[in-house]
Design a protein around this motif. Structure first.
Motif, PDB file in Angstrom:
ATOM      1  N   LEU A   1       0.850  -1.351  -0.061  1.00 49.54           N
ATOM      2  CA  LEU A   1       0.304  -0.180  -0.162  1.00 49.54           C
ATOM      3  C   LEU A   1       0.479   1.778   0.218  1.00 49.54           C
ATOM      4  CD1 LEU A   1      -2.759   1.499   0.041  1.00 49.54           C
ATOM      5  CD2 LEU A   1      -2.509   0.550   2.810  1.00 49.54           C
TER       6      LEU A   1
ATOM      7  N   TYR B   1       2.622   1.645  -3.373  1.00 49.30           N
ATOM      8  CA  TYR B   1       2.106   2.074  -4.797  1.00 49.30           C
ATOM      9  C   TYR B   1       2.144   3.612  -3.849  1.00 49.30           C
ATOM     10  CZ  TYR B   1      -1.643   3.031  -7.216  1.00 49.30           C
ATOM     11  OH  TYR B   1      -2.891   3.233  -8.156  1.00 49.30           O
ATOM     12  N   ILE B   2       1.618   4.006  -2.908  1.00 52.48           N
ATOM     13  CA  ILE B   2       0.918   5.277  -3.126  1.00 52.48           C
ATOM     14  C   ILE B   2       2.141   6.432  -3.030  1.00 52.48           C
ATOM     15  CG2 ILE B   2       0.446   7.286  -1.435  1.00 52.48           C
ATOM     16  CD1 ILE B   2      -1.210   5.402   0.080  1.00 52.48           C
TER      17      ILE B   2
ATOM     18  N   SER C   1       3.586   6.409  -6.546  1.00 52.15           N
ATOM     19  CA  SER C   1       2.916   7.208  -7.671  1.00 52.15           C
ATOM     20  C   SER C   1       2.399   9.026  -7.220  1.00 52.15           C
ATOM     21  CB  SER C   1       1.278   7.142  -7.451  1.00 52.15           C
ATOM     22  OG  SER C   1       0.820   5.891  -7.331  1.00 52.15           O
TER      23      SER C   1
ATOM     24  N   TYR D   1      -9.198   5.857 -14.822  1.00 51.32           N
ATOM     25  CA  TYR D   1      -7.975   5.652 -14.240  1.00 51.32           C
ATOM     26  C   TYR D   1      -8.044   5.480 -13.074  1.00 51.32           C
ATOM     27  CZ  TYR D   1      -3.493   7.756 -12.414  1.00 51.32           C
ATOM     28  OH  TYR D   1      -2.219   7.034 -12.142  1.00 51.32           O
TER      29      TYR D   1
ATOM     30  N   GLU E   1      -6.928  -0.313  -6.504  1.00 50.01           N
ATOM     31  CA  GLU E   1      -5.398  -0.343  -6.188  1.00 50.01           C
ATOM     32  C   GLU E   1      -5.634  -0.237  -4.902  1.00 50.01           C
ATOM     33  OE1 GLU E   1      -2.479  -2.120  -7.475  1.00 50.01           O
ATOM     34  OE2 GLU E   1      -3.069  -1.923  -9.643  1.00 50.01           O
ATOM     35  N   LEU E   2      -5.902   0.825  -3.823  1.00 54.30           N
ATOM     36  CA  LEU E   2      -5.449   1.503  -2.849  1.00 54.30           C
ATOM     37  C   LEU E   2      -6.491  -0.050  -2.229  1.00 54.30           C
ATOM     38  CD1 LEU E   2      -6.016   5.590  -3.188  1.00 54.30           C
ATOM     39  CD2 LEU E   2      -4.409   3.517  -2.459  1.00 54.30           C
TER      40      LEU E   2
ATOM     41  N   LYS F   1      -5.141  -3.075  -1.677  1.00 53.65           N
ATOM     42  CA  LYS F   1      -3.887  -3.131  -0.641  1.00 53.65           C
ATOM     43  C   LYS F   1      -4.349  -3.340   0.523  1.00 53.65           C
ATOM     44  CE  LYS F   1      -0.150  -1.626  -4.560  1.00 53.65           C
ATOM     45  NZ  LYS F   1      -1.425  -2.812  -5.449  1.00 53.65           N
ATOM     46  N   MET F   2      -5.852  -2.548   1.023  1.00 47.85           N
ATOM     47  CA  MET F   2      -6.111  -2.413   2.267  1.00 47.85           C
ATOM     48  C   MET F   2      -6.646  -2.990   2.909  1.00 47.85           C
ATOM     49  SD  MET F   2      -7.104   1.412   1.145  1.00 47.85           S
ATOM     50  CE  MET F   2      -8.083   1.796   3.346  1.00 47.85           C
TER      51      MET F   2
ATOM     52  N   ILE G   1      -5.666  11.404  -0.561  1.00 45.44           N
ATOM     53  CA  ILE G   1      -4.594  10.414  -1.595  1.00 45.44           C
ATOM     54  C   ILE G   1      -5.106   9.877  -2.938  1.00 45.44           C
ATOM     55  CG2 ILE G   1      -3.280   8.619  -1.565  1.00 45.44           C
ATOM     56  CD1 ILE G   1      -1.940   9.795   0.403  1.00 45.44           C
TER      57      ILE G   1
ATOM     58  N   ILE H   1      -2.868  11.301  -6.315  1.00 46.73           N
ATOM     59  CA  ILE H   1      -2.436  10.189  -7.470  1.00 46.73           C
ATOM     60  C   ILE H   1      -2.979  11.061  -9.138  1.00 46.73           C
ATOM     61  CG2 ILE H   1      -2.114   8.306  -8.131  1.00 46.73           C
ATOM     62  CD1 ILE H   1      -2.263   7.183  -5.071  1.00 46.73           C
TER      63      ILE H   1
ATOM     64  N   LYS I   1      -1.862  13.821  -9.941  1.00 42.79           N
ATOM     65  CA  LYS I   1      -0.481  13.732 -10.566  1.00 42.79           C
ATOM     66  C   LYS I   1       0.167  13.312 -12.390  1.00 42.79           C
ATOM     67  CE  LYS I   1       4.190  13.036  -9.285  1.00 42.79           C
ATOM     68  NZ  LYS I   1       5.308  13.582  -9.732  1.00 42.79           N
TER      69      LYS I   1
END
Lengths: 77, 266
Positions: free
Chosen positions: A4, A7-8, A11, B115, B122-123, B126-127, B175, B179, B182
């Motif tokens: 996690l 990834y953050i 990015s 996107y 994805e976040l 991963k959580m 967050i 992302i 950016k």
């Protein structure tokens, strides 16, 4: 949990290849150390630590799922 | 029109916060204004050496009045904290100076929405949260303005994603927008919602506002609400803007800034 943060961080920084996350485990506790390029420190910390704190909040959810406690340290280069 | 404010300049820690504060001050929504970024925030190190973001928020359709107002403001310099040595830079120009994304999707709305959904997926993955994510742009109320990118998360047992005072949801949204901004290279207003929570909360806050306004009128005393974020405070100011019996103001410093409802004197 490590993924996690990886990834953050990857990015958000300008130099993703300099991102390094280390995970140490001590029983229920997990210690994550995040290292990024010096010029990218601000991006992963944020104003008044807002980015770092948001990462910690999301980490807490991930950790709770596994019944663990996690602390995130952003390490100075 | 004289008592309606058309433009504010706000300095806050992030562009996002400054916009929220500004909208609150004007009592307008994101779709009714044009945002100009005067100063981008510069991240300091551990809070040292950083610079706050300054934005100018202009009510759409009030450009003429603003020209005069801006001149008067420049002369008195009362609202501008930092000296405005640097010229105002449009968002896109500044972003171009940052590293360009591998693939330029800045003008492809579908690609941006896809996107954003991928980032949130994805976040969540991963959580260790399984949920369905959908993203779409919400049409602006005014065709001069930008749309809001709305990211919906649907699934079971997702209250863990909201957290106390929507702390977790806000962290996820923050967050995710960092992302996406950016990658896309420009500022896109992005909201993350879990099973309609934000809309339900907005309803609740509106009802609370009306109830507390009644209370203020009945008792003749000011009503102080619990601390809220700028966007939640804005909902209250907007809900009570045309109320006959009360006025509202925000008191205190974030994160303990509270809306106060004051009964009008007869």
């Amino acid at each position: 949990m490590k993924s996690l943060i990886e990834y953050i961080a990857c990015s958000l920084v300008d130099q993703p290849d300099k991102v390094d996350v280390k995970q140490q485990r001590n029983g229920n506790r997990i210690r994550l150390e995040l290292r990024v390029d010096k010029d990218d420190m601000g991006r992963v910390i944020g104003k008044s630590g807002r980015v770092a704190n948001s990462m910690r909040i999301l980490l807490r959810v991930a950790a709770a799922r596994e019944g663990k406690q996690v602390t995130l340290y952003v390490i100075e280069p | 029109m004289a008592d309606v404010k058309n433009v504010v300049e706000i300095t806050a820690q992030t562009v996002e916060q400054a916009i929220d504060e500004g909208l609150e001050a004007l009592g307008l929504t994101r779709t009714q204004v044009q945002v100009e970024i005067l100063e981008h925030p510069r991240p300091g190190f551990l809070g040292i050496g950083g610079r706050d973001a300054t934005v100018r928020i202009i009510r759409i359709g009030a450009e003429a009045e603003i020209a005069a107002e801006a001149e008067a403001k420049a002369a008195s310099q009362k609202k501008v904290e930092a000296p405005q040595a640097e010229p105002a830079q449009p968002v896109t120009q500044q972003a171009a100076a940052a590293e360009l994304p591998a693939e330029d999707i800045s003008n492809d709305k579908d690609a941006i929405a896809r996107y954003a959904a991928t980032v949130v997926e994805e976040l969540l993955e991963k959580m260790r949260i399984s949920a369905e994510v959908k993203a779409h742009f919400i049409d602006p109320e005014d065709d001069m303005d930008e749309e809001i990118l709305w990211v919906d998360i649907e699934g079971r047992d997702l209250s863990i994603l909201i957290g106390r005072r929507s702390e977790t949801l806000n962290a996820l949204q923050y967050i995710a927008s960092l992302i996406v901004n950016k990658q896309v290279g420009r500022l896109i207003p992005l909201m993350v919602d879990v099973q309609g929570y934000r809309q339900r909360r907005e309803q609740q806050i509106r009802q609370l506002a009306l109830r507390m306004a009644d209370q203020a009128v009945k008792t003749g005393r000011r009503q102080v609400l619990e601390p809220m974020s700028a966007s939640e405070r804005r909902i209250i100011h907007l809900a009570l803007r045309s109320h006959e019996g009360v006025t509202t103001e925000s008191v205190g410093e974030a994160p303990n800034r509270k809306v106060t409802i004051l009964p009008k004197r007869k």
